[in-house]
Write a protein that holds these residues in place. Structure first.
Motif, mmCIF file in Angstrom:
data_model
loop_
_atom_site.group_PDB
_atom_site.id
_atom_site.type_symbol
_atom_site.label_atom_id
_atom_site.label_comp_id
_atom_site.label_asym_id
_atom_site.label_seq_id
_atom_site.Cartn_x
_atom_site.Cartn_y
_atom_site.Cartn_z
ATOM 1 N N PRO A 6 0.808 -1.214 0.000
ATOM 2 C CA PRO A 6 0.000 0.000 0.000
ATOM 3 C C PRO A 6 0.848 1.275 0.000
ATOM 4 O O PRO A 6 2.011 1.268 0.384
ATOM 5 C CB PRO A 6 -0.820 -0.107 1.290
ATOM 6 N N ARG A 54 -0.696 -4.114 -6.972
ATOM 7 C CA ARG A 54 -1.193 -5.452 -6.628
ATOM 8 C C ARG A 54 -2.131 -5.982 -7.707
ATOM 9 O O ARG A 54 -2.247 -7.183 -7.899
ATOM 10 C CB ARG A 54 -1.905 -5.411 -5.278
ATOM 11 N N ARG A 56 -8.110 0.567 2.808
ATOM 12 C CA ARG A 56 -7.748 -0.314 1.678
ATOM 13 C C ARG A 56 -6.558 -1.195 2.046
ATOM 14 O O ARG A 56 -6.512 -2.369 1.720
ATOM 15 C CB ARG A 56 -7.443 0.502 0.423
ATOM 16 N N TYR A 61 -6.613 -5.550 2.305
ATOM 17 C CA TYR A 61 -5.937 -6.325 1.275
ATOM 18 C C TYR A 61 -4.785 -7.122 1.859
ATOM 19 O O TYR A 61 -3.914 -6.578 2.517
ATOM 20 C CB TYR A 61 -5.404 -5.409 0.164
ATOM 21 N N ARG A 62 -4.797 -8.400 1.601
ATOM 22 C CA ARG A 62 -3.709 -9.276 2.043
ATOM 23 C C ARG A 62 -3.273 -10.103 0.850
ATOM 24 O O ARG A 62 -4.089 -10.759 0.204
ATOM 25 C CB ARG A 62 -4.198 -10.183 3.175
ATOM 26 N N LEU A 63 -2.021 -10.076 0.554
ATOM 27 C CA LEU A 63 -1.472 -10.818 -0.570
ATOM 28 C C LEU A 63 -0.825 -12.087 -0.046
ATOM 29 O O LEU A 63 0.038 -12.030 0.823
ATOM 30 C CB LEU A 63 -0.440 -9.949 -1.285
#
Length: 185
Positions: free
Chosen positions: A14, A104, A150, A154-156
């Motif tokens: 981020p 992302r 945001r 969001y987790r990758l």
């Protein structure tokens, strides 16, 4: 599908986590290593606005470049367009590690095109992110809160993802970043 001998490293996270600072520091630390390259992104933003060393182009020029196939990867974000030069394919074919800052949103497409890539997901705690976003002075308080929401949502994940927390001093973050590049190359 592109098969390469080198390895593509996608740096993502981020806004405010310090990606540009880590990339700049790693690039400086590894400048004598011909096997690790840091290509400049092409961006539809006016030249010299800071943050990163980018190639500024107009919207029309970007569209023409994309149509010609000048980009290995490209995406829109926050009203701008970003592109990674197709020249990375030659670097990968030559066995180099190619390190690029990406959104992302482009990771799944990159995974299809570049099997065996590595994703370095840079993160920082909400308090650190808030302070960094406030310090750079680009967003209003409401925009900062939206960015924080945001970031939290969001987790990758995945077998090709390595998480790097960048809460501490910049020198420590750069050392950890460089260590990961050297280890994973």
């Amino acid at each position: 599908m592109t098969v390469s001998q080198g390895r593509l490293v996608l740096v993502t996270g981020p806004s405010g986590v310090g990606k540009d600072s880590l990339l700049d520091g790693a690039h400086a630390a590894l400048r004598d290593r011909a096997d690790i390259v840091f290509p400049r992104r092409v961006v539809t933003r006016a030249p010299g606005l800071g943050g990163e060393d980018y190639i500024a182009v107009s919207e029309a020029d970007f569209a023409a470049m994309a149509a010609r196939g000048d980009f290995a990867l490209h995406w829109p974000a926050h009203g701008l367009h970003y592109g990674i030069p197709a020249s990375i394919d030659a670097d990968l074919a030559a066995g180099r590690q190619v390190v690029v800052n990406v959104s992302r949103a482009v990771i799944d497409a990159a995974r299809l095109k570049y099997p065996g890539l590595l994703v370095l997901a840079i993160n920082a705690s909400p308090d650190v992110l808030r302070k960094r976003l406030q310090a750079r002075g680009r967003e209003t308080a409401d925009e900062i809160e939206e960015r924080l929401q945001r970031a939290a949502a969001y987790r990758l994940d995945g077998p090709d993802v390595v998480q790097l927390n960048n809460d501490g001093p910049l020198a420590e973050g750069i050392a950890a970043f460089v260590g990961l590049l050297e280890k994973c190359g």
